[in-house]
Scaffold this motif. Structure first.
Motif, mmCIF file in Angstrom:
data_model
loop_
_atom_site.group_PDB
_atom_site.id
_atom_site.type_symbol
_atom_site.label_atom_id
_atom_site.label_comp_id
_atom_site.label_asym_id
_atom_site.label_seq_id
_atom_site.Cartn_x
_atom_site.Cartn_y
_atom_site.Cartn_z
ATOM 1 N N GLY A 68 32.822 38.299 42.432
ATOM 2 C CA GLY A 68 34.024 38.589 41.662
ATOM 3 C C GLY A 68 34.015 39.920 40.962
ATOM 4 N N HIS A 69 32.912 40.649 41.018
ATOM 5 C CA HIS A 69 32.788 41.945 40.355
ATOM 6 C C HIS A 69 32.860 43.067 41.384
ATOM 7 C CE1 HIS A 69 31.145 39.272 37.269
ATOM 8 N NE2 HIS A 69 31.238 40.251 36.398
ATOM 9 N N THR A 73 34.009 39.582 46.402
ATOM 10 C CA THR A 73 35.077 38.608 46.192
ATOM 11 C C THR A 73 34.525 37.346 45.522
ATOM 12 O OG1 THR A 73 34.740 37.570 48.373
ATOM 13 C CG2 THR A 73 36.264 39.450 48.250
ATOM 14 N N HIS A 77 36.917 31.476 42.297
ATOM 15 C CA HIS A 77 37.479 31.889 41.000
ATOM 16 C C HIS A 77 36.732 31.304 39.805
ATOM 17 C CE1 HIS A 77 40.767 33.643 43.261
ATOM 18 N NE2 HIS A 77 40.964 32.479 43.857
ATOM 19 N N ALA A 163 36.525 47.214 38.098
ATOM 20 C CA ALA A 163 37.468 46.262 38.695
ATOM 21 C C ALA A 163 38.233 46.961 39.807
ATOM 22 C CB ALA A 163 38.401 45.700 37.635
ATOM 23 N N ARG A 165 39.981 45.885 42.125
ATOM 24 C CA ARG A 165 41.275 45.299 42.461
ATOM 25 C C ARG A 165 42.238 45.319 41.285
ATOM 26 N NH1 ARG A 165 37.314 42.568 44.949
ATOM 27 N NH2 ARG A 165 37.120 40.934 43.383
ATOM 28 N N GLU A 168 44.502 42.469 37.711
ATOM 29 C CA GLU A 168 44.345 41.047 38.032
ATOM 30 C C GLU A 168 42.873 40.655 38.031
ATOM 31 O OE1 GLU A 168 45.461 37.844 41.574
ATOM 32 O OE2 GLU A 168 46.195 39.909 41.669
ATOM 33 N N GLN A 169 42.022 41.521 38.554
ATOM 34 C CA GLN A 169 40.592 41.246 38.566
ATOM 35 C C GLN A 169 40.025 41.261 37.155
ATOM 36 O OE1 GLN A 169 38.345 44.017 40.930
ATOM 37 N NE2 GLN A 169 36.473 42.782 40.908
ATOM 38 N N GLU A 172 40.942 38.009 35.476
ATOM 39 C CA GLU A 172 40.183 36.882 36.007
ATOM 40 C C GLU A 172 38.762 36.875 35.455
ATOM 41 O OE1 GLU A 172 38.622 35.748 40.393
ATOM 42 O OE2 GLU A 172 40.777 35.464 40.058
ATOM 43 N N LEU A 173 38.138 38.063 35.391
ATOM 44 C CA LEU A 173 36.784 38.148 34.849
ATOM 45 C C LEU A 173 36.756 37.740 33.381
ATOM 46 C CD1 LEU A 173 35.575 41.459 36.520
ATOM 47 C CD2 LEU A 173 34.622 39.178 36.907
#
Length: 261
Positions: A68-69, A73, A77, A163, A165, A168-169, A172-173
Protein backbone atom coordinates in the motif's frame (compact mmCIF):
# COMPACT_ATOMS: atom_id res chain seq x y z
CA UNK A 1 -5.76 18.52 1.04
CA UNK A 2 -2.90 18.95 -1.39
CA UNK A 3 -3.28 18.81 -5.16
CA UNK A 4 -3.34 15.16 -6.28
CA UNK A 5 0.04 13.78 -7.25
CA UNK A 6 0.23 11.82 -10.49
CA UNK A 7 2.14 8.52 -10.37
CA UNK A 8 5.84 9.22 -10.77
CA UNK A 9 8.21 7.36 -13.06
CA UNK A 10 9.87 4.32 -11.53
CA UNK A 11 13.63 4.55 -11.13
CA UNK A 12 15.90 2.52 -13.37
CA UNK A 13 16.73 0.40 -10.31
CA UNK A 14 13.10 -0.44 -9.51
CA UNK A 15 10.58 -3.02 -10.57
CA UNK A 16 7.22 -4.39 -9.46
CA UNK A 17 6.60 -8.12 -8.99
CA UNK A 18 3.25 -9.87 -8.69
CA UNK A 19 2.95 -11.86 -5.46
CA UNK A 20 -0.51 -13.39 -5.55
CA UNK A 21 -2.99 -10.51 -5.72
CA UNK A 22 -0.35 -8.05 -4.48
CA UNK A 23 2.11 -6.05 -6.56
CA UNK A 24 5.22 -5.30 -4.53
CA UNK A 25 7.73 -2.69 -5.68
CA UNK A 26 11.40 -2.83 -4.82
CA UNK A 27 14.68 -1.29 -5.93
CA UNK A 28 17.98 -3.12 -6.18
CA UNK A 29 21.48 -1.67 -5.87
CA UNK A 30 25.02 -2.97 -5.41
CA UNK A 31 26.41 -6.47 -5.08
CA UNK A 32 27.30 -8.75 -2.18
CA UNK A 33 25.32 -10.13 0.71
CA UNK A 34 21.61 -9.18 0.50
CA UNK A 35 20.52 -6.32 2.76
CA UNK A 36 16.80 -5.54 2.93
CA UNK A 37 15.79 -1.95 3.75
CA UNK A 38 12.27 -1.23 5.05
CA UNK A 39 10.81 2.27 5.49
CA UNK A 40 8.42 3.60 8.11
CA UNK A 41 4.66 4.08 7.88
CA UNK A 42 3.64 6.56 5.19
CA UNK A 43 7.09 6.38 3.63
CA UNK A 44 8.60 4.53 0.69
CA UNK A 45 11.93 3.50 -0.81
CA UNK A 46 12.88 7.17 -1.10
CA UNK A 47 13.38 7.35 2.67
CA UNK A 48 16.59 5.33 2.20
CA UNK A 49 18.04 7.45 -0.62
CA UNK A 50 20.54 9.35 1.59
CA UNK A 51 22.10 6.06 2.68
CA UNK A 52 21.94 3.95 -0.48
CA UNK A 53 25.24 4.98 -2.16
CA UNK A 54 27.39 4.04 0.82
CA UNK A 55 25.44 0.89 1.68
CA UNK A 56 25.54 -0.30 -1.93
CA UNK A 57 29.35 -0.29 -1.89
CA UNK A 58 29.24 -3.32 0.43
CA UNK A 59 25.83 -4.96 -0.02
CA UNK A 60 23.22 -6.07 -2.52
CA UNK A 61 20.41 -3.74 -1.45
CA UNK A 62 16.76 -4.66 -1.74
CA UNK A 63 14.78 -1.51 -0.89
CA UNK A 64 11.09 -2.33 -0.57
CA UNK A 65 7.83 -0.37 -0.68
CA UNK A 66 5.65 -2.01 1.98
CA UNK A 67 2.12 -3.02 0.97
CA UNK A 68 0.00 0.00 0.00
CA UNK A 69 3.01 2.33 0.13
CA UNK A 70 4.81 3.96 -2.76
CA UNK A 71 4.27 1.88 -5.89
CA UNK A 72 3.14 -1.26 -4.02
CA UNK A 73 -0.53 -2.15 -4.09
CA UNK A 74 -2.78 -3.36 -1.27
CA UNK A 75 -5.97 -4.90 -2.67
CA UNK A 76 -7.11 -5.90 0.82
CA UNK A 77 -6.96 -2.24 1.96
CA UNK A 78 -5.72 -3.26 5.41
CA UNK A 79 -2.27 -3.03 6.96
CA UNK A 80 -0.62 -5.05 9.68
CA UNK A 81 3.09 -5.50 10.28
CA UNK A 82 2.52 -9.25 10.34
CA UNK A 83 1.13 -9.15 6.78
CA UNK A 84 3.94 -6.84 5.67
CA UNK A 85 6.49 -9.36 6.98
CA UNK A 86 4.91 -12.15 4.95
CA UNK A 87 5.00 -9.92 1.86
CA UNK A 88 8.75 -9.42 2.26
CA UNK A 89 9.31 -13.15 2.73
CA UNK A 90 7.36 -13.80 -0.47
CA UNK A 91 9.59 -11.32 -2.29
CA UNK A 92 12.72 -13.02 -0.94
CA UNK A 93 11.33 -16.39 -2.04
CA UNK A 94 10.61 -14.95 -5.49
CA UNK A 95 14.23 -13.77 -5.71
CA UNK A 96 15.62 -17.05 -4.39
CA UNK A 97 17.12 -15.43 -1.29
CA UNK A 98 17.16 -17.77 1.69
CA UNK A 99 19.04 -15.58 4.18
CA UNK A 100 19.70 -11.84 4.43
CA UNK A 101 20.49 -8.94 6.71
CA UNK A 102 17.98 -6.14 7.15
CA UNK A 103 17.37 -2.65 8.50
CA UNK A 104 13.99 -1.14 9.29
CA UNK A 105 12.77 2.27 10.38
CA UNK A 106 9.74 2.40 12.71
CA UNK A 107 7.10 0.28 10.91
CA UNK A 108 9.95 -1.26 8.93
CA UNK A 109 11.57 -2.33 12.19
CA UNK A 110 8.28 -3.70 13.48
CA UNK A 111 7.95 -5.71 10.27
CA UNK A 112 11.44 -7.08 10.92
CA UNK A 113 10.42 -8.19 14.41
CA UNK A 114 7.70 -10.31 12.84
CA UNK A 115 10.17 -11.69 10.31
CA UNK A 116 12.88 -12.47 12.87
CA UNK A 117 10.48 -14.21 15.27
CA UNK A 118 8.47 -16.20 12.69
CA UNK A 119 11.42 -17.42 10.57
CA UNK A 120 14.53 -16.79 12.70
CA UNK A 121 17.01 -18.60 10.44
CA UNK A 122 16.38 -16.25 7.54
CA UNK A 123 17.65 -13.06 9.20
CA UNK A 124 21.37 -12.97 9.87
CA UNK A 125 21.84 -9.41 11.18
CA UNK A 126 19.32 -6.61 11.63
CA UNK A 127 19.14 -2.98 12.68
CA UNK A 128 15.91 -1.85 14.36
CA UNK A 129 15.42 1.92 14.25
CA UNK A 130 12.68 3.33 16.51
CA UNK A 131 10.79 0.02 16.65
CA UNK A 132 8.50 -1.23 19.39
CA UNK A 133 7.13 -4.42 20.91
CA UNK A 134 3.67 -2.89 21.39
CA UNK A 135 1.81 0.39 21.04
CA UNK A 136 1.80 2.23 24.39
CA UNK A 137 -0.99 4.65 25.24
CA UNK A 138 0.95 7.70 24.05
CA UNK A 139 1.49 6.13 20.61
CA UNK A 140 -2.14 5.06 20.31
CA UNK A 141 -3.31 8.60 21.07
CA UNK A 142 -1.10 10.03 18.30
CA UNK A 143 -2.16 7.32 15.82
CA UNK A 144 -5.85 7.70 16.58
CA UNK A 145 -5.80 11.48 16.09
CA UNK A 146 -3.51 11.56 13.04
CA UNK A 147 -4.70 13.46 9.97
CA UNK A 148 -2.95 15.07 7.04
CA UNK A 149 -3.92 18.55 8.25
CA UNK A 150 -2.31 18.11 11.66
CA UNK A 151 0.94 16.53 10.41
CA UNK A 152 4.15 18.58 10.60
CA UNK A 153 5.04 20.01 7.15
CA UNK A 154 8.02 17.66 6.61
CA UNK A 155 5.78 14.63 7.25
CA UNK A 156 3.13 16.03 4.89
CA UNK A 157 5.78 16.39 2.19
CA UNK A 158 6.98 12.82 2.75
CA UNK A 159 3.44 11.50 2.31
CA UNK A 160 3.01 13.57 -0.86
CA UNK A 161 6.28 12.37 -2.34
CA UNK A 162 5.75 8.73 -1.42
CA UNK A 163 2.05 8.37 -2.30
CA UNK A 164 2.49 7.63 -6.00
CA UNK A 165 -1.27 7.38 -6.50
CA UNK A 166 -2.01 10.75 -4.95
CA UNK A 167 -4.51 11.93 -2.37
CA UNK A 168 -6.60 8.75 -2.39
CA UNK A 169 -3.55 6.73 -1.35
CA UNK A 170 -2.68 9.25 1.37
CA UNK A 171 -6.18 9.04 2.83
CA UNK A 172 -6.16 5.24 2.74
CA UNK A 173 -2.80 5.08 4.53
CA UNK A 174 -3.96 7.52 7.20
CA UNK A 175 -7.11 5.47 7.78
CA UNK A 176 -4.97 2.36 8.23
CA UNK A 177 -2.71 4.28 10.62
CA UNK A 178 -5.75 5.37 12.63
CA UNK A 179 -7.05 1.79 12.67
CA UNK A 180 -3.77 0.42 14.04
CA UNK A 181 -4.38 2.51 17.16
CA UNK A 182 -7.06 0.01 18.21
CA UNK A 183 -5.20 -3.12 17.11
CA UNK A 184 -3.87 -5.05 20.11
CA UNK A 185 -2.83 -8.19 18.24
CA UNK A 186 -0.40 -7.05 15.53
CA UNK A 187 2.30 -5.66 17.83
CA UNK A 188 2.28 -7.75 20.99
CA UNK A 189 5.77 -9.16 21.48
CA UNK A 190 6.69 -10.60 24.86
CA UNK A 191 10.23 -11.22 26.09
CA UNK A 192 9.65 -14.88 25.29
CA UNK A 193 8.80 -14.02 21.66
CA UNK A 194 11.89 -11.86 21.34
CA UNK A 195 14.01 -14.60 22.87
CA UNK A 196 13.42 -16.67 19.73
CA UNK A 197 15.38 -14.17 17.64
CA UNK A 198 18.79 -15.47 16.59
CA UNK A 199 19.85 -12.50 14.44
CA UNK A 200 22.59 -10.18 15.65
CA UNK A 201 20.51 -7.11 16.40
CA UNK A 202 21.31 -3.43 16.81
CA UNK A 203 18.52 -1.57 18.61
CA UNK A 204 18.75 2.16 17.76
CA UNK A 205 16.37 4.57 19.46
CA UNK A 206 16.08 8.23 20.37
CA UNK A 207 15.70 9.00 24.06
CA UNK A 208 13.03 11.62 23.23
CA UNK A 209 10.91 9.37 21.00
CA UNK A 210 7.35 10.70 21.27
CA UNK A 211 5.80 7.38 20.20
CA UNK A 212 7.80 4.76 22.08
CA UNK A 213 9.50 5.57 25.40
CA UNK A 214 13.06 4.43 25.96
CA UNK A 215 12.16 1.52 28.23
CA UNK A 216 10.81 -0.33 25.17
CA UNK A 217 14.11 -0.51 23.23
CA UNK A 218 15.85 -1.46 26.48
CA UNK A 219 13.45 -4.40 26.83
CA UNK A 220 14.07 -5.45 23.22
CA UNK A 221 17.84 -5.30 23.78
CA UNK A 222 17.66 -7.34 26.99
CA UNK A 223 15.40 -9.97 25.41
CA UNK A 224 17.49 -10.74 22.31
CA UNK A 225 20.52 -12.90 23.03
CA UNK A 226 22.96 -11.25 20.62
CA UNK A 227 22.04 -7.59 20.68
CA UNK A 228 23.58 -4.15 21.03
CA UNK A 229 21.79 -1.02 22.23
CA UNK A 230 22.31 2.50 20.85
CA UNK A 231 20.30 5.18 22.64
CA UNK A 232 20.66 8.46 20.74
CA UNK A 233 20.71 11.46 23.13
CA UNK A 234 18.07 14.05 22.26
CA UNK A 235 16.76 11.87 19.43
CA UNK A 236 13.08 11.87 18.53
CA UNK A 237 11.37 9.23 16.39
CA UNK A 238 13.70 7.92 13.62
CA UNK A 239 16.57 10.32 14.43
CA UNK A 240 19.01 8.85 11.89
CA UNK A 241 18.79 11.80 9.48
CA UNK A 242 20.32 14.26 11.95
CA UNK A 243 23.77 15.44 10.85
CA UNK A 244 25.12 14.95 14.38
CA UNK A 245 24.05 11.28 14.50
CA UNK A 246 26.72 8.93 13.04
CA UNK A 247 24.15 6.52 11.66
CA UNK A 248 26.01 5.24 8.60
CA UNK A 249 29.30 4.66 10.42
CA UNK A 250 27.55 2.85 13.27
CA UNK A 251 25.29 0.74 11.06
CA UNK A 252 28.09 -0.29 8.68
CA UNK A 253 30.33 -1.23 11.60
CA UNK A 254 27.59 -3.37 13.11
CA UNK A 255 26.68 -5.02 9.80
CA UNK A 256 30.36 -5.86 9.33
CA UNK A 257 30.32 -7.90 12.54
CA UNK A 258 31.26 -5.55 15.37
CA UNK A 259 29.03 -5.10 18.44
CA UNK A 260 31.19 -2.21 19.67
CA UNK A 261 29.38 1.10 19.12
Amino acid sequence: MATPYAPKQLTTHGQTVALGNLELYYEEYGVGKPLVLLHGFGGCTQNWRPFIPELAERHRLLVVDLRGHGYSTNPEHTFTHRDAAQDVFRLLDHLGIERCSAMGMSSGGMTLLHMATSQPTRIDTMVLISATTHFPAQARAIMRAASFRTMPPPVQEMYRECAKRGDEQIQELLLQFNTLADNYDDMDFTQEHLGAITARTLVAHGDRDRFFPVDIPVTIYRSIRNAALWIIPGGDHVPVYEATVPFMATALQFLAGSNRL
